[in-house]
Design a protein around this motif. Structure first.
Motif, short mmCIF file in Angstrom:
data_model
loop_
_atom_site.label_atom_id
_atom_site.label_comp_id
_atom_site.label_asym_id
_atom_site.label_seq_id
_atom_site.Cartn_x
_atom_site.Cartn_y
_atom_site.Cartn_z
N SER A 106 -4.19 6.41 8.96
CA SER A 106 -3.96 4.98 8.77
C SER A 106 -2.52 4.73 8.32
N LYS A 107 -1.96 5.65 7.56
CA LYS A 107 -0.57 5.51 7.12
C LYS A 107 0.38 5.49 8.30
N SER B 154 -3.01 -1.50 15.37
CA SER B 154 -3.26 -1.13 13.97
C SER B 154 -4.12 0.13 13.84
N GLN C 72 0.25 2.07 10.06
CA GLN C 72 0.96 1.06 9.27
C GLN C 72 2.47 1.15 9.50
N SER C 73 2.98 2.38 9.50
CA SER C 73 4.42 2.56 9.76
C SER C 73 4.78 2.17 11.18
N LEU D 38 3.36 -0.13 13.05
CA LEU D 38 3.40 -1.59 13.16
C LEU D 38 4.74 -2.13 12.67
N ARG D 39 5.22 -1.63 11.55
CA ARG D 39 6.52 -2.08 11.04
C ARG D 39 7.64 -1.74 12.03
N GLU E 31 -0.51 -7.27 17.13
CA GLU E 31 -0.54 -6.31 16.03
C GLU E 31 -1.93 -5.70 15.83
N SER E 32 -2.97 -6.49 16.02
CA SER E 32 -4.32 -5.94 15.80
C SER E 32 -4.62 -4.80 16.77
#
Length: 546
Positions: A242-243, A273, A246-247, A249-250, A269-270
């Protein structure tokens, strides 16, 4: 198999092969060895691995060629060094690009992950790599060595940490566990079915302590007995935590052009993710991939399978990816650029040039021109132009490859013609050629022995094992077996043959997996596989002899 090793020596002692090895050892690069069919290339690669005891990377055209070469080379190396056949591997190429909206096939991902783990541990001596796989950017060794986990009873590991790792390296939750790549949790018990394991494992915890480790039957779910250890190999070479997403997406948000951010909004984005089709190709956007496949090995010898063809293929791959990227570059979010996933041509060639290189070719520049260097009356071998630019270029500013020739040719195809087969074998035995029949373990080897004995073709059976072990050849009439020979082969006379044959002038039956045979005319060496033997002939119970 010491005796099989001896029978292979006429090929490895051939002046062409021997001089190529000497040139490699002297650092006289690049070196070319030509006149080789595909099975002959595999045999040469096994000989190189045995001679140099250093890692070897073979650059091939595609996955199929890599698998075919690896199969034959593994059998030959196993004959030369019992137990060494498992040190060969294939790093398959992806079957898609980042611009197709899909992930690589699960089997390819699994094989790549296991091979990279093996490479990182120094367990692979010979690795066959399609050119596309060699172009990929890779992470450092410590990352790949951390992908697999080996567990034993008495080890301490947090169950939550183990479950998170299994998820990250591609395992899927399932209840009950029935197939490879699945795991389940029931209280303090974790069931997991890793690839390359015969049975799934049941791990029982007492807190963080592994209290017991057992194999179980996935059909009945009943325990089969204790296991000494469990090696949990990865199913993916890239962790999907999950980490990471998250990175990602940024990172993707920053890559969207300013003029498109407001128009595109955040609806995309969804979809990004969590794991999405083709997410594996986006990993280099978040995590550094500074290595090449060559840097994962210590001083590898790089072997090109048909260098000029691979050089042209290199351009086609990079041009194809560039064209595919141009077709989708304006979508939101933009996919990785080709150079973010693959090495550029200059980067790739620089990485290759840092290592010793050998060029394997089917067609010699001028067949028959090679002669031993100590023969002052022989003409020199014609060097192949080894250029980095246009393969049609006549520039001589680039280094040339010293070329040596070891001529080979395909063996005859019998297609079930038993009489033709027997006549061919008798002729070769009369000329005292070295003939090795290679068949898989099982009934085919037994049937072959029966046929050769029935038709009076002298033969012997090679057995892997200690030097004082051997196997007697079954014949159609009683005959006392000869004492075991010191090379590990026992032999008795076949029908119509008296006395004990020498190590040449007989047919040797060996077990192994070889797709296609090869003939080396000059040393008088013939390697036959079941594709030449069986054809349409029914290798069933023996019937009436015609």
């Amino acid at each position: 198999m010491p005796h099989i090793s001896t029978l292979l020596q006429p090929v490895f002692r051939h002046p062409g092969f021997r001089s190529a090895c000497q040139a490699i050892e002297a650092g006289d690069f690049p070196v070319a060895l030509s006149g080789l069919t595909l099975p002959a290339k595999a045999l040469a690669i096994a000989g190189l691995a045995h001679a140099f005891r250093r890692p070897i990377i073979i650059l091939t055209s595609d996955n199929e060629t890599a698998d075919r070469l690896a199969q034959t080379a593994a059998t030959i190396l196993q004959w030369l060094e019992p137990g060494a056949g498992s040190s060969l591997g294939v790093l398959p190429a992806w079957d898609c690009s980042p611009y197709e909206g899909r992930s690589p096939h699960a089997e390819i991902s699994e094989r790549r992950a296991a091979t990279l783990w093996s490479l990182s541990r120094g367990a692979s001596r010979v690795i066959f790599v399609p050119l596309l796989a060699a172009l990929v950017r890779y992470r450092e060794k410590p990352f790949y060595s951390s992908l697999a986990v080996e567990l034993k009873a008495g080890d301490e590991v947090e169950p939550e940490t183990l479950l998170a790792h299994l998820t990250n390296i591609g395992y899927e939750p399932a209840e009950p566990v029935e197939d490879v790549g699945q795991f389940s949790v029931r209280g303090g018990i974790i069931d997991v079915f890793p690839p390359e394991a015969d049975w799934p494992f049941r791990i029982e915890f007492f807190g963080d302590l592994i209290e017991s480790l057992r194999e179980f039957d996935p059909t009945s779910q009943r325990s089969r007995g204790p296991a000494q250890s469990a090696l949990l190999l990865p199913l993916a070479e890239r962790e999907r935590s999950s980490k990471f997403f998250q990175s990602l997406l940024r990172n993707l948000s920053e890559r969207v052009p300013a003029g498109q951010r407001e128009k595109a909004g955040s609806e995309w984005e969804s979809a990004y993710s969590g794991p999405f089709p083709g997410w594996e190709f986006f990993v280099p956007l978040v995590e550094r991939h500074p290595s090449t496949v060559f840097s994962l090995l210590e001083r590898p010898l790089v072997v090109w399978d048909e260098f000029l063809e691979r050089k042209q293929q290199l351009k086609r791959i990079l041009e194809g990816w560039a064209a595919a990227y141009d077709d989708v570059r304006d979508i939101v979010p933009p996919p990785p650029r080709p150079e973010e996933v693959l090495l550029t041509e200059p980067e790739f060639l620089k990485a290759v040039d840092a290592h010793a290189q050998l060029l394997l070719k089917e067609l010699p520049v001028e067949a028959g021109t090679w002669q031993p260097e100590n023969d002052p009356s022989s003409p020199a071998a014609a060097p192949e132009k080894f250029t980095r630019g246009d393969p049609d270029s006549s520039s001589t500013s680039q280094p040339t490859a010293r070329e040596f020739v070891l001529l080979s040719q395909p063996p005859p195809k019998f297609h079930g013609g038993l009489k033709v087969l027997i006549e061919d074998l008798r002729a070769r035995v009369a000329k005292r050629e070295t003939v090795i029949f290679t068949v898989p373990k099982g009934g085919k080897a037994d049937r072959l022995r029966e046929i050769l004995a029935e038709y009076g073709v002298p033969f012997e059976t090679a057995v892997e094992g200690s030097s004082d072990a051997g196997t007697a050849v079954r014949t159609t009439r009683p005959s006392a077996p000869s004492p075991p020979r010191p090379d590990g082969i026992a032999q008795e006379a076949g029908e119509g043959v008296t006395g004990q044959a020498e190590s040449t002038g007989v047919v040797t039956i060996a077990t192994g997996e070889i797709e296609e045979g090869v003939v080396f005319p000059e040393p008088g060496f013939v390697l036959l596989s079941e594709s030449e033997l069986f054809g349409r002939f029914d290798w069933g119970p023996r019937g009436r002899r015609e």
